[in-house]
Design a protein around this motif. Sequence first.
Motif, PDB file in Angstrom:
ATOM      1  N   ASP A  36       0.812  -1.223   0.000  1.00  0.00           N
ATOM      2  CA  ASP A  36       0.000   0.000   0.000  1.00  0.00           C
ATOM      3  C   ASP A  36       0.844   1.272   0.000  1.00  0.00           C
ATOM      4  O   ASP A  36       0.313   2.375  -0.008  1.00  0.00           O
ATOM      5  CB  ASP A  36      -0.943   0.000   1.210  1.00  0.00           C
ATOM      6  CG  ASP A  36      -0.182  -0.106   2.529  1.00  0.00           C
ATOM      7  OD1 ASP A  36       1.050  -0.297   2.484  1.00  0.00           O
ATOM      8  OD2 ASP A  36      -0.821  -0.012   3.594  1.00  0.00           O
ATOM      9  N   ARG A  37       2.171   1.122   0.048  1.00  0.00           N
ATOM     10  CA  ARG A  37       3.056   2.290  -0.001  1.00  0.00           C
ATOM     11  C   ARG A  37       3.951   2.233  -1.237  1.00  0.00           C
ATOM     12  O   ARG A  37       4.452   1.151  -1.581  1.00  0.00           O
ATOM     13  CB  ARG A  37       3.941   2.350   1.248  1.00  0.00           C
ATOM     14  CG  ARG A  37       3.208   2.598   2.551  1.00  0.00           C
ATOM     15  CD  ARG A  37       4.166   2.493   3.732  1.00  0.00           C
ATOM     16  NE  ARG A  37       4.701   1.141   3.892  1.00  0.00           N
ATOM     17  CZ  ARG A  37       5.720   0.832   4.697  1.00  0.00           C
ATOM     18  NH1 ARG A  37       6.329   1.793   5.394  1.00  0.00           N
ATOM     19  NH2 ARG A  37       6.131  -0.421   4.791  1.00  0.00           N
ATOM     20  N   PRO A  38       4.191   3.364  -1.879  1.00  0.00           N
ATOM     21  CA  PRO A  38       5.167   3.375  -2.984  1.00  0.00           C
ATOM     22  C   PRO A  38       6.570   3.220  -2.399  1.00  0.00           C
ATOM     23  O   PRO A  38       6.801   3.518  -1.221  1.00  0.00           O
ATOM     24  CB  PRO A  38       4.970   4.749  -3.624  1.00  0.00           C
ATOM     25  CG  PRO A  38       4.461   5.606  -2.513  1.00  0.00           C
ATOM     26  CD  PRO A  38       3.607   4.718  -1.644  1.00  0.00           C
ATOM     27  N   ALA A  39       7.499   2.804  -3.240  1.00  0.00           N
ATOM     28  CA  ALA A  39       8.864   2.569  -2.749  1.00  0.00           C
ATOM     29  C   ALA A  39       9.905   2.989  -3.780  1.00  0.00           C
ATOM     30  O   ALA A  39       9.739   2.767  -4.979  1.00  0.00           O
ATOM     31  CB  ALA A  39       9.054   1.089  -2.400  1.00  0.00           C
ATOM     32  N   LEU A  40      10.970   3.596  -3.272  1.00  0.00           N
ATOM     33  CA  LEU A  40      12.148   3.894  -4.095  1.00  0.00           C
ATOM     34  C   LEU A  40      13.237   2.931  -3.645  1.00  0.00           C
ATOM     35  O   LEU A  40      13.583   2.876  -2.459  1.00  0.00           O
ATOM     36  CB  LEU A  40      12.605   5.335  -3.890  1.00  0.00           C
ATOM     37  CG  LEU A  40      13.734   5.803  -4.826  1.00  0.00           C
ATOM     38  CD1 LEU A  40      13.184   6.017  -6.244  1.00  0.00           C
ATOM     39  CD2 LEU A  40      14.365   7.102  -4.321  1.00  0.00           C
ATOM     40  N   VAL A  41      13.760   2.156  -4.576  1.00  0.00           N
ATOM     41  CA  VAL A  41      14.735   1.117  -4.226  1.00  0.00           C
ATOM     42  C   VAL A  41      16.051   1.368  -4.958  1.00  0.00           C
ATOM     43  O   VAL A  41      16.077   1.517  -6.182  1.00  0.00           O
ATOM     44  CB  VAL A  41      14.198  -0.287  -4.580  1.00  0.00           C
ATOM     45  CG1 VAL A  41      15.240  -1.350  -4.199  1.00  0.00           C
ATOM     46  CG2 VAL A  41      12.882  -0.556  -3.860  1.00  0.00           C
ATOM     47  N   THR A  57      23.555  10.824   1.123  1.00  0.00           N
ATOM     48  CA  THR A  57      22.414  11.532   0.538  1.00  0.00           C
ATOM     49  C   THR A  57      21.154  10.682   0.612  1.00  0.00           C
ATOM     50  O   THR A  57      20.061  11.177   0.903  1.00  0.00           O
ATOM     51  CB  THR A  57      22.705  11.891  -0.937  1.00  0.00           C
ATOM     52  OG1 THR A  57      23.867  12.718  -1.000  1.00  0.00           O
ATOM     53  CG2 THR A  57      21.528  12.637  -1.568  1.00  0.00           C
ATOM     54  N   TYR A  58      21.319   9.382   0.380  1.00  0.00           N
ATOM     55  CA  TYR A  58      20.178   8.455   0.424  1.00  0.00           C
ATOM     56  C   TYR A  58      19.614   8.357   1.844  1.00  0.00           C
ATOM     57  O   TYR A  58      18.403   8.220   2.042  1.00  0.00           O
ATOM     58  CB  TYR A  58      20.623   7.083  -0.087  1.00  0.00           C
ATOM     59  CG  TYR A  58      19.503   6.276  -0.710  1.00  0.00           C
ATOM     60  CD1 TYR A  58      18.903   6.687  -1.905  1.00  0.00           C
ATOM     61  CD2 TYR A  58      19.043   5.105  -0.113  1.00  0.00           C
ATOM     62  CE1 TYR A  58      17.880   5.954  -2.475  1.00  0.00           C
ATOM     63  CE2 TYR A  58      18.023   4.363  -0.682  1.00  0.00           C
ATOM     64  CZ  TYR A  58      17.436   4.788  -1.864  1.00  0.00           C
ATOM     65  OH  TYR A  58      16.415   4.056  -2.425  1.00  0.00           O
ATOM     66  N   ALA A  62      15.762   9.295   3.094  1.00  0.00           N
ATOM     67  CA  ALA A  62      14.883   8.468   3.919  1.00  0.00           C
ATOM     68  C   ALA A  62      14.368   9.239   5.126  1.00  0.00           C
ATOM     69  O   ALA A  62      13.216   9.084   5.548  1.00  0.00           O
ATOM     70  CB  ALA A  62      15.629   7.216   4.374  1.00  0.00           C
ATOM     71  N   ASP A  63      15.206  10.125   5.677  1.00  0.00           N
ATOM     72  CA  ASP A  63      14.795  10.940   6.823  1.00  0.00           C
ATOM     73  C   ASP A  63      13.774  12.003   6.435  1.00  0.00           C
ATOM     74  O   ASP A  63      13.044  12.517   7.285  1.00  0.00           O
ATOM     75  CB  ASP A  63      16.013  11.618   7.448  1.00  0.00           C
ATOM     76  CG  ASP A  63      16.986  10.633   8.070  1.00  0.00           C
ATOM     77  OD1 ASP A  63      16.546   9.503   8.372  1.00  0.00           O
ATOM     78  OD2 ASP A  63      18.170  10.980   8.226  1.00  0.00           O
ATOM     79  N   VAL A  71       8.315   4.271   1.191  1.00  0.00           N
ATOM     80  CA  VAL A  71       9.428   3.385   1.541  1.00  0.00           C
ATOM     81  C   VAL A  71      10.671   3.814   0.771  1.00  0.00           C
ATOM     82  O   VAL A  71      10.641   3.934  -0.458  1.00  0.00           O
ATOM     83  CB  VAL A  71       9.104   1.907   1.210  1.00  0.00           C
ATOM     84  CG1 VAL A  71      10.320   1.017   1.483  1.00  0.00           C
ATOM     85  CG2 VAL A  71       7.900   1.432   2.016  1.00  0.00           C
ATOM     86  N   ILE A  72      11.743   4.096   1.502  1.00  0.00           N
ATOM     87  CA  ILE A  72      13.040   4.360   0.880  1.00  0.00           C
ATOM     88  C   ILE A  72      13.916   3.163   1.247  1.00  0.00           C
ATOM     89  O   ILE A  72      14.219   2.933   2.428  1.00  0.00           O
ATOM     90  CB  ILE A  72      13.669   5.667   1.402  1.00  0.00           C
ATOM     91  CG1 ILE A  72      12.704   6.849   1.207  1.00  0.00           C
ATOM     92  CG2 ILE A  72      15.002   5.924   0.701  1.00  0.00           C
ATOM     93  CD1 ILE A  72      12.363   7.159  -0.236  1.00  0.00           C
ATOM     94  N   ALA A  73      14.305   2.375   0.248  1.00  0.00           N
ATOM     95  CA  ALA A  73      14.962   1.094   0.525  1.00  0.00           C
ATOM     96  C   ALA A  73      16.169   0.885  -0.375  1.00  0.00           C
ATOM     97  O   ALA A  73      16.377   1.606  -1.359  1.00  0.00           O
ATOM     98  CB  ALA A  73      13.954  -0.041   0.333  1.00  0.00           C
ATOM     99  N   LYS A  74      16.957  -0.125  -0.010  1.00  0.00           N
ATOM    100  CA  LYS A  74      18.131  -0.477  -0.817  1.00  0.00           C
ATOM    101  C   LYS A  74      18.344  -1.981  -0.713  1.00  0.00           C
ATOM    102  O   LYS A  74      17.887  -2.643   0.236  1.00  0.00           O
ATOM    103  CB  LYS A  74      19.373   0.262  -0.329  1.00  0.00           C
ATOM    104  CG  LYS A  74      19.793  -0.116   1.081  1.00  0.00           C
ATOM    105  CD  LYS A  74      21.020   0.652   1.540  1.00  0.00           C
ATOM    106  CE  LYS A  74      21.420   0.251   2.964  1.00  0.00           C
ATOM    107  NZ  LYS A  74      22.616   0.952   3.444  1.00  0.00           N
ATOM    108  N   THR A  75      19.028  -2.543  -1.687  1.00  0.00           N
ATOM    109  CA  THR A  75      19.378  -3.961  -1.634  1.00  0.00           C
ATOM    110  C   THR A  75      20.744  -4.179  -2.264  1.00  0.00           C
ATOM    111  O   THR A  75      21.100  -3.515  -3.265  1.00  0.00           O
ATOM    112  CB  THR A  75      18.321  -4.827  -2.356  1.00  0.00           C
ATOM    113  OG1 THR A  75      18.655  -6.215  -2.185  1.00  0.00           O
ATOM    114  CG2 THR A  75      18.251  -4.513  -3.851  1.00  0.00           C
ATOM    115  N   ASP A  76      21.532  -5.052  -1.659  1.00  0.00           N
ATOM    116  CA  ASP A  76      22.860  -5.385  -2.175  1.00  0.00           C
ATOM    117  C   ASP A  76      22.672  -6.319  -3.370  1.00  0.00           C
ATOM    118  O   ASP A  76      22.537  -7.534  -3.234  1.00  0.00           O
ATOM    119  CB  ASP A  76      23.678  -6.071  -1.073  1.00  0.00           C
ATOM    120  CG  ASP A  76      25.076  -6.477  -1.551  1.00  0.00           C
ATOM    121  OD1 ASP A  76      25.380  -6.248  -2.740  1.00  0.00           O
ATOM    122  OD2 ASP A  76      25.823  -7.036  -0.737  1.00  0.00           O
ATOM    123  N   ALA A  77      22.669  -5.716  -4.550  1.00  0.00           N
ATOM    124  CA  ALA A  77      22.392  -6.489  -5.766  1.00  0.00           C
ATOM    125  C   ALA A  77      23.587  -7.307  -6.225  1.00  0.00           C
ATOM    126  O   ALA A  77      23.506  -8.001  -7.246  1.00  0.00           O
ATOM    127  CB  ALA A  77      21.938  -5.548  -6.880  1.00  0.00           C
TER     128      ALA A  77
END
Length: 423
Positions: A36-41, A57-58, A62-63, A71-77
């Motif tokens: 239900d929330r948009p996310a920037l990944v 900066t990222y 998020a703050d 949602v402000i998220a990241k993943t170790d791709a």
Amino acid sequence: MKFTISFGIFAFAALVGASNVVDLDTKNFEQFVGGDRPALVEFYAPWCGHCKNLAPTYEQLADAFPSDKVVIAKTDADGVGRELGTKFGVTGFPTIKWFPAGSLEPVDYASGRDLESLVGFVGKQSGVKSSIKPPPPPLAVELDASNFDDIALNNDKDVLVAFTAPWCGHCKTLKPTYEKVAKAFLSEPNCVVAQMDADAAPNKPIASKYDVRSFPTIKFFPKGSKEPVAYSTGRSEQQFIDFLNEHCGTHRSISGLLSETAGKVLTLDTLASSFFTASLPERPDVLGKAREYLATLTGTDTKNSTAAEYYVRAMERVLEKGEGWLAKEQARIAGLLASPSLAPTKLDELKIKANILSSFAATKASEAADAAGDLYDQAAGAAGDLYDQAVDAAKQVPQQAKDGVDQFADAVQGQAKKIKEEL
């Protein structure tokens, strides 16, 4: 006591290490994305230098947004999120993708990696306000595919266009200077300072049409012409202003105020000079010539004819009220120009009047300088004569002193001889 200190340090470290950026992997991805929330990944790799530069900066990003709305998220791709990177077509680091609420079909993020660009993108896509105060709207006119022809190709306007890209470092460096130039020309509606995101998909055909191959590319579109002129001068504020003044026929300074040449008309400057050097009976004839020249401008050059009218009015006032009017009027205008509350159009009007009156005052100043020069020459001549006399007198002193000493010596010798004879 040791336990208290250790616990305090541990709590402080935990506080410093706290982050609002959500760490994703294959197990929790759909818990945070596609709901239900948009996310920037951000898809990153631990060894990637650009990713490391983006990290602080990222965190600020998020703050800036409430986590219950965005949602402000990241993943170790290159690690735990490798399968996610493959699934979403990640081929380089960092890659940033936007996932709308309720969707696992992302939109690529292709704007800048500065906080302003990221905040602007997330705010626009989500409709959620950030805690960061938005920057003021740009002063340079924003062009895109929908308004480019109406503005840049307007037959009544001269337009300077900077074709830029959000990710371009040189464009970011140019921006503050370009904004100052735009501010300086806000009072010139027919001399427009504009910029265009030439890397945005809808705008790329326009960039291609005008042979924009690198960023920033700056071109000048003269009024009445469909073909631009490449801007190849320097990128300092003064160089931009000099270029626009030359090509737009304007007289702006860095401050945005008019320069000392604004409103000046060469022919009338010459007449203003002869007006004050002429005898009183001849001045009406000079005024008549000024009126005749004014008549040639009326209807053909509105801007110059308006300024020219003030030359004529100034001559009329001097004939009516005497030369004292000039000094009083200059003082009055100078006082008004010092006011911080005047509208830009009023400032322009007063500056033009001050410039025109200086044409008359310059003549009087020149006459005063000539008179002062004559007095100086006379004084210098008199001083020179006195100096020569003093030198001649000084030259005579040694001889006069020698003569006196010789006379004294003769007198002493004579007295001694007389005493000897008496003995």
